[in-house]
Design a protein around this motif. Sequence first.
Motif, PDB file in Angstrom:
ATOM      1  N   CYS A  25       0.116  -1.379 -17.560  1.00  0.00           N
ATOM      2  CA  CYS A  25      -0.795  -1.228 -16.420  1.00  0.00           C
ATOM      3  C   CYS A  25      -2.141  -1.902 -16.695  1.00  0.00           C
ATOM      4  O   CYS A  25      -2.686  -2.605 -15.842  1.00  0.00           O
ATOM      5  CB  CYS A  25      -1.006   0.255 -16.120  1.00  0.00           C
ATOM      6  SG  CYS A  25       0.454   1.106 -15.491  1.00  0.00           S
ATOM      7  N   ALA A  26      -2.655  -1.689 -17.913  1.00  0.00           N
ATOM      8  CA  ALA A  26      -3.944  -2.285 -18.265  1.00  0.00           C
ATOM      9  C   ALA A  26      -3.852  -3.810 -18.311  1.00  0.00           C
ATOM     10  O   ALA A  26      -4.774  -4.510 -17.881  1.00  0.00           O
ATOM     11  CB  ALA A  26      -4.414  -1.742 -19.610  1.00  0.00           C
ATOM     12  N   GLY A  27      -2.732  -4.341 -18.820  1.00  0.00           N
ATOM     13  CA  GLY A  27      -2.562  -5.789 -18.887  1.00  0.00           C
ATOM     14  C   GLY A  27      -2.509  -6.430 -17.511  1.00  0.00           C
ATOM     15  O   GLY A  27      -3.144  -7.460 -17.266  1.00  0.00           O
ATOM     16  N   THR A  29      -3.726  -5.132 -14.753  1.00  0.00           N
ATOM     17  CA  THR A  29      -5.062  -4.990 -14.170  1.00  0.00           C
ATOM     18  C   THR A  29      -6.012  -6.040 -14.730  1.00  0.00           C
ATOM     19  O   THR A  29      -6.830  -6.623 -13.993  1.00  0.00           O
ATOM     20  CB  THR A  29      -5.615  -3.590 -14.452  1.00  0.00           C
ATOM     21  OG1 THR A  29      -4.714  -2.613 -13.916  1.00  0.00           O
ATOM     22  CG2 THR A  29      -6.987  -3.410 -13.828  1.00  0.00           C
ATOM     23  N   PHE A  30      -5.929  -6.297 -16.036  1.00  0.00           N
ATOM     24  CA  PHE A  30      -6.785  -7.302 -16.666  1.00  0.00           C
ATOM     25  C   PHE A  30      -6.555  -8.676 -16.056  1.00  0.00           C
ATOM     26  O   PHE A  30      -7.513  -9.397 -15.738  1.00  0.00           O
ATOM     27  CB  PHE A  30      -6.506  -7.326 -18.168  1.00  0.00           C
ATOM     28  CG  PHE A  30      -7.265  -8.394 -18.914  1.00  0.00           C
ATOM     29  CD1 PHE A  30      -8.604  -8.238 -19.205  1.00  0.00           C
ATOM     30  CD2 PHE A  30      -6.623  -9.562 -19.318  1.00  0.00           C
ATOM     31  CE1 PHE A  30      -9.306  -9.226 -19.890  1.00  0.00           C
ATOM     32  CE2 PHE A  30      -7.314 -10.548 -19.999  1.00  0.00           C
ATOM     33  CZ  PHE A  30      -8.656 -10.381 -20.285  1.00  0.00           C
ATOM     34  N   LEU A  33      -8.021  -8.763 -12.519  1.00  0.00           N
ATOM     35  CA  LEU A  33      -9.484  -8.787 -12.541  1.00  0.00           C
ATOM     36  C   LEU A  33     -10.023 -10.119 -13.044  1.00  0.00           C
ATOM     37  O   LEU A  33     -11.072 -10.593 -12.578  1.00  0.00           O
ATOM     38  CB  LEU A  33     -10.012  -7.640 -13.407  1.00  0.00           C
ATOM     39  CG  LEU A  33      -9.826  -6.226 -12.847  1.00  0.00           C
ATOM     40  CD1 LEU A  33     -10.334  -5.187 -13.836  1.00  0.00           C
ATOM     41  CD2 LEU A  33     -10.534  -6.072 -11.513  1.00  0.00           C
ATOM     42  N   VAL A 169     -14.650  -6.622 -15.691  1.00  0.00           N
ATOM     43  CA  VAL A 169     -13.259  -6.828 -16.100  1.00  0.00           C
ATOM     44  C   VAL A 169     -12.892  -5.887 -17.244  1.00  0.00           C
ATOM     45  O   VAL A 169     -11.845  -5.219 -17.222  1.00  0.00           O
ATOM     46  CB  VAL A 169     -13.027  -8.294 -16.498  1.00  0.00           C
ATOM     47  CG1 VAL A 169     -11.666  -8.462 -17.176  1.00  0.00           C
ATOM     48  CG2 VAL A 169     -13.111  -9.195 -15.283  1.00  0.00           C
ATOM     49  N   LEU A 170     -13.756  -5.816 -18.250  1.00  0.00           N
ATOM     50  CA  LEU A 170     -13.471  -4.948 -19.394  1.00  0.00           C
ATOM     51  C   LEU A 170     -13.479  -3.476 -18.991  1.00  0.00           C
ATOM     52  O   LEU A 170     -12.610  -2.697 -19.417  1.00  0.00           O
ATOM     53  CB  LEU A 170     -14.498  -5.195 -20.504  1.00  0.00           C
ATOM     54  CG  LEU A 170     -14.466  -6.585 -21.140  1.00  0.00           C
ATOM     55  CD1 LEU A 170     -15.563  -6.719 -22.182  1.00  0.00           C
ATOM     56  CD2 LEU A 170     -13.103  -6.856 -21.769  1.00  0.00           C
ATOM     57  N   THR A 173     -10.353  -2.731 -16.977  1.00  0.00           N
ATOM     58  CA  THR A 173      -9.169  -2.680 -17.847  1.00  0.00           C
ATOM     59  C   THR A 173      -9.119  -1.378 -18.622  1.00  0.00           C
ATOM     60  O   THR A 173      -8.050  -0.770 -18.770  1.00  0.00           O
ATOM     61  CB  THR A 173      -9.191  -3.874 -18.822  1.00  0.00           C
ATOM     62  OG1 THR A 173      -9.237  -5.088 -18.071  1.00  0.00           O
ATOM     63  CG2 THR A 173      -7.948  -3.884 -19.693  1.00  0.00           C
ATOM     64  N   LEU A 174     -10.274  -0.926 -19.123  1.00  0.00           N
ATOM     65  CA  LEU A 174     -10.311   0.339 -19.853  1.00  0.00           C
ATOM     66  C   LEU A 174      -9.938   1.504 -18.953  1.00  0.00           C
ATOM     67  O   LEU A 174      -9.168   2.389 -19.348  1.00  0.00           O
ATOM     68  CB  LEU A 174     -11.710   0.555 -20.448  1.00  0.00           C
ATOM     69  CG  LEU A 174     -11.926   1.848 -21.233  1.00  0.00           C
ATOM     70  CD1 LEU A 174     -10.960   1.934 -22.406  1.00  0.00           C
ATOM     71  CD2 LEU A 174     -13.367   1.956 -21.703  1.00  0.00           C
ATOM     72  N   ALA A 176      -8.066   1.318 -16.313  1.00  0.00           N
ATOM     73  CA  ALA A 176      -6.630   1.203 -16.035  1.00  0.00           C
ATOM     74  C   ALA A 176      -5.806   1.738 -17.208  1.00  0.00           C
ATOM     75  O   ALA A 176      -4.767   2.363 -17.009  1.00  0.00           O
ATOM     76  CB  ALA A 176      -6.269  -0.257 -15.759  1.00  0.00           C
ATOM     77  N   LEU A 177      -6.273   1.491 -18.443  1.00  0.00           N
ATOM     78  CA  LEU A 177      -5.567   2.010 -19.613  1.00  0.00           C
ATOM     79  C   LEU A 177      -5.584   3.534 -19.623  1.00  0.00           C
ATOM     80  O   LEU A 177      -4.550   4.184 -19.864  1.00  0.00           O
ATOM     81  CB  LEU A 177      -6.216   1.461 -20.880  1.00  0.00           C
ATOM     82  CG  LEU A 177      -5.604   1.930 -22.213  1.00  0.00           C
ATOM     83  CD1 LEU A 177      -4.167   1.461 -22.344  1.00  0.00           C
ATOM     84  CD2 LEU A 177      -6.438   1.432 -23.384  1.00  0.00           C
TER      85      LEU A 177
END
Length: 244
Positions: A25-27, A29-30, A33, A169-170, A173-174, A176-177
């Motif tokens: 999911c985080a990947g 989303t990254f 973004l 973005v960071l 991503t966090l 989303a993780l």
Amino acid sequence: EGGLMARPMRLIERIPVRWRIAVTCAGLTFLILVVFALVLGNLVGDRIRNDFNDDLQGAAGAIAAETRVAFDPVQGEPVIAGPPISDTAMMEGAVIRVVDEGGRPLAATRPDADFGPPRSEITEAGTFRIATEPVANSSGLTAFIQYAEPDDDVEASISRLWLFLAAGVLGGTLLALLAGLAVAHRAMRPVAALTTLAREIATTRDPSRRMPSAAADDEVGELAETMDGMLEALDQARTERERA
């Protein structure tokens, strides 16, 4: 080649499922973004630069409209009339030059500044951006106004924009993780409950116990029904064996 691919796959399979879900999911989303930030950063950066260029062109045009240049045959040099360019340059932090068509300065707020011959488009010289406009009220020679301002503030604003986008973005991503971990933990909760009950049955060796009915008709519910059916069959087999 198959062995080279198998080793990373085995390493991935050792990662807990909830972490695999969260990282996936985080990947995703990254990536989304990053694409969004690149598009937005380029669009906004170009808009900032275009607005700055428009301001330069407008300032050069306003000064050119108020300036008059004529060639004095008696003195053998051009005579410039209009608002003092030094005052305008001081207020705006700019450099202003009145030049002929070859770029020779007729008047300048900074004699050491050399922006070359006049051009119709926005040009750059060092940290300056230069807009050029012809002086319409000129006789005896063709004159131009070169209006230049440093673009440090513009580039600093664009750099801050990219910094904010990178932080977004960071941060996204966090988040989303963390959200992926929370969702995965909630999704794996029924499986954890089934695992705990299966361990209790294995410890007590009591197949008469039943799996809890699943709230949703999904893979976890199908697994619970399958295990419950297996326990029921084992319980019946043990009962028949005891009767015999």
